[in-house]
Every structure is written in C-alpha cells, then in structure tokens.
Design a protein around this motif. Structure first.
Motif: not given
Length: 358
Positions: A61-89
């Motif tokens: 869960g503590s990675l939520t904010s940086p990984f939301e930014q990672m999602e955007q950067a990754f999908e920009s580099k790999y347009p065919e990718a759809d990153v699905l984030l699952y946060a939890g303990g």
C-alpha cells in the motif's frame, strides 16, 4: 531523514525478451490501387489495433502513489500494455499468490525478506531490492496535543487517555509489525523500560519479553482495545487522520510526505532507516502468524512470481522501476531508491546490467 541504504540482499529485475509478448500489429490488407477517375477517393489503410496485454502488479500500500506514476510511464512506453495495480499489506498480497494462487506479473513488497521467506523457491526464484524508507509518527493540526508533541515526548502523548492512535495489522502489513519494534527500541534509546507496556501493552494483547538480550514481541493475536486501533493496511489510517478519527498514526515517511501529513522524525536508532544501525534493530523481533520477523532496516523488494501470465512484461516493469525512470519517481515520492538495485537468486540475464549481485 531516511537515508539511502546500500543494502545486501539482492534482487532485481528481469528484462525479458525483446519481442512484445501477446502483442500484434497487422495491416488491414492489400495496398489500395490508384484510380484513373479523378473524382475517385483513395482507399484507406486501417491498422488492426494491437492486442492489449494486462500486466498485474501486486504492491504494498505504501507504494500506491509512486506506482500510479510508474503505471503512466510504463503504459506510455508500452502502449499495448494495460497495468492493473493491486494494493494491499505486503504479507497479505504475498499470501494471495502463494496460498490462493492469484497470478501476478509483479510482486513489490515493503519488506524484501517476505520474498525469500515466503515465496522462494516454489513461487519465485529471484528478487531485487529497490528502495528504503523510515518509520514516523503522523498527525495533523487538529490532533490532540499537536502543539506539544515532539521527538522527545511522543510516547508520553500516546499514553494519554484522550488520545486516539493506530497502526496497521502486524499479521498483514510490514508497517504493522515494524511499529511495535520501533516502540520497543524506544525503550533502549530513551532509557525508559515502561514505554512498550504503557502504550502497546496497555491497549492490546500484544506482549514483549526478553531472553538473551533479544526482545520478542508476540503479535499473533493483537486484540486492540482502549485508545489503540489496528487496521488491515497502514494507508487506511491516512483517511482516518484527515477525517479526525485519529490523532496519531504510524506510517512510513514516504506516506507522510505523499499525503502532506505532519510527522515526528524519530531518532535513527529506532526508525529502522539505517544500515549502520542494523545490529541495534536486531535486538528486537516480532512473532506474527506468518512467522518471526527480526528487526532490520526497511528495504523494499520486487520479483516476477513464477505464476505470472506475462512474465516478460513483469520484467520490463521491474527494469523501469530500478533504472532512471523508477529511481526518479521513488525519490520524488520520499522513498530513496537503492542504486544500483540489489539482486539475489536467479536474476534474469536482461536485468543483470542494472543490479549488483550480492
């Protein structure tokens, strides 16, 4: 105050094959033929859309904010990718993979040691250590005694009958099992052997006992009571603080920074941030339902689980995480990156240039 740790424990990230898994881009058909009639409209070429590749990322869960930014950067580099984030303990999401067989392309834990302890060798065969953090006590302007609390008296404030405070579940979340460790370590630093009993012990069934110079905390059945609340994830406490449901909450420094919370910077001897204090931290350990965790500096780890459906993209995600883009994102979010990332186990060949094998 959290400092960069060049720690052991290796890890790091597989850059998969250079071709894109599951991605196709095809032309719609033959090239249109030129018409002799001037008024004829040229035929249009339509490219078929690339097949979407879902990349499932299970993360602390503590990675939520940086990984939301990672999602955007990754999908920009790999347009065919759809990153699905699952946060939890972290403990919970690891068990989701190892016990419930949920498939994940990336697992990123707030405690790297959960990977070798709970996943290797059946569910993972390598991991990378990529960031550090520190424990802090968060509050707001509306918290009781906000104008009095400090690094010298926080434990006295938490003992007050009218103060509501919380941490996350030690059996589900590393931030939760690190909190009692910090409070026990505080007894050594402040030379006060009543701190743990008067805070944690007085408000829960969590106990601490000493043998051969090591304090063992039993948190297998927390049973919070009194002024203490225990919630499944540390990030849940942010909203409770902001709404006035809590006066104080234990969080990672990065979470406090990302949410603009006030927080007490703790002495390095107790905040679990420093590699140089590893021997001090090791004087405390905590027993949870998943086993015993020994006090150590906070280090995040990531891997591609063996049940990943798109391991190539999982490796690409971790490559981005441990190189310039990811390092910049983590630093901007208050989580100092480990440069180079540590690598342990059968690290994929494509990731070897970016890790230090330890």
């Amino acid at each position: 105050m959290s400092q960069k740790i060049s720690l052991v424990l290796v890890g790091a990230v597989l850059l998969a094959a250079v071709f894109l898994c599951g991605c196709t881009s095809t032309d719609s058909g033959a090239t249109p033929t030129a018409e002799t009639t001037p008024t004829a409209a040229p035929a249009e070429t339509t490219a078929a859309p690339a097949e979407q590749v879902q990349v499932k990322v299970f993360h602390a869960g503590s990675l939520t904010s940086p990984f939301e930014q990672m999602e955007q950067a990754f999908e920009s580099k790999y347009p065919e990718a759809d990153v699905l984030l699952y946060a939890g303990g972290s403990t919970k999401i690891v068990k989701d993979i190892t016990e419930l067989d949920k498939d994940a392309d990336v697992l990123a834990s707030a405690d790297y040691s959960l990977i070798p302890c709970l996943m290797v060798p059946d569910d993972a065969d390598w991991y990378a250590t990529f960031a550090n953090n520190a424990m802090v006590l968060c509050y707001t302007d509306d918290s009781l005694y906000a104008d009095e609390v400090s690094a010298d008296n926080w434990y006295e404030i938490l003992q007050k009958d009218d103060v509501k405070w919380a941490f996350s579940d030690p059996n589900l979340d590393p931030c939760g099992y690190r909190t009692p460790m910090v409070i026990q370590l505080a007894e050594f630093y402040y030379n006060d052997d009543t701190i743990f009993d008067n805070t944690v012990g007085a408000n829960s069934a969590i106990t601490a006992s000493e043998a051969d110079g090591v304090w063992t905390i039993d948190a297998t059945d927390p049973q919070p009571d009194g002024t203490l609340q225990i919630r499944p994830k540390s990030v849940e406490l942010v909203q409770m603080l902001e709404s006035g449901g809590l006066d104080y909450a234990w969080e990672y420094r990065s979470v406090a920074v990302q949410n603009d919370l006030k927080f007490i910077e703790l002495p390095v001897e107790i905040d679990l941030s420093s590699a140089q204090q590893a021997d001090t931290y090791a004087q405390v350990q905590i027993e949870c339902t998943s086993g015993v965790n020994v006090g150590k500096p906070i280090v995040y780890g990531a891997t591609v689980p063996l049940n990943a459906e798109n391991p190539d993209y999982g490796e690409k995600f971790i490559e981005m995480l441990i190189t310039e883009t990811g390092n910049d994102i983590m630093a901007s979010q208050g989580q100092p990156p480990i440069i180079p990332a540590g690598g342990y186990g059968d690290v994929p060949e494509g990731l070897l240039p970016y890790v230090e094998l330890l």
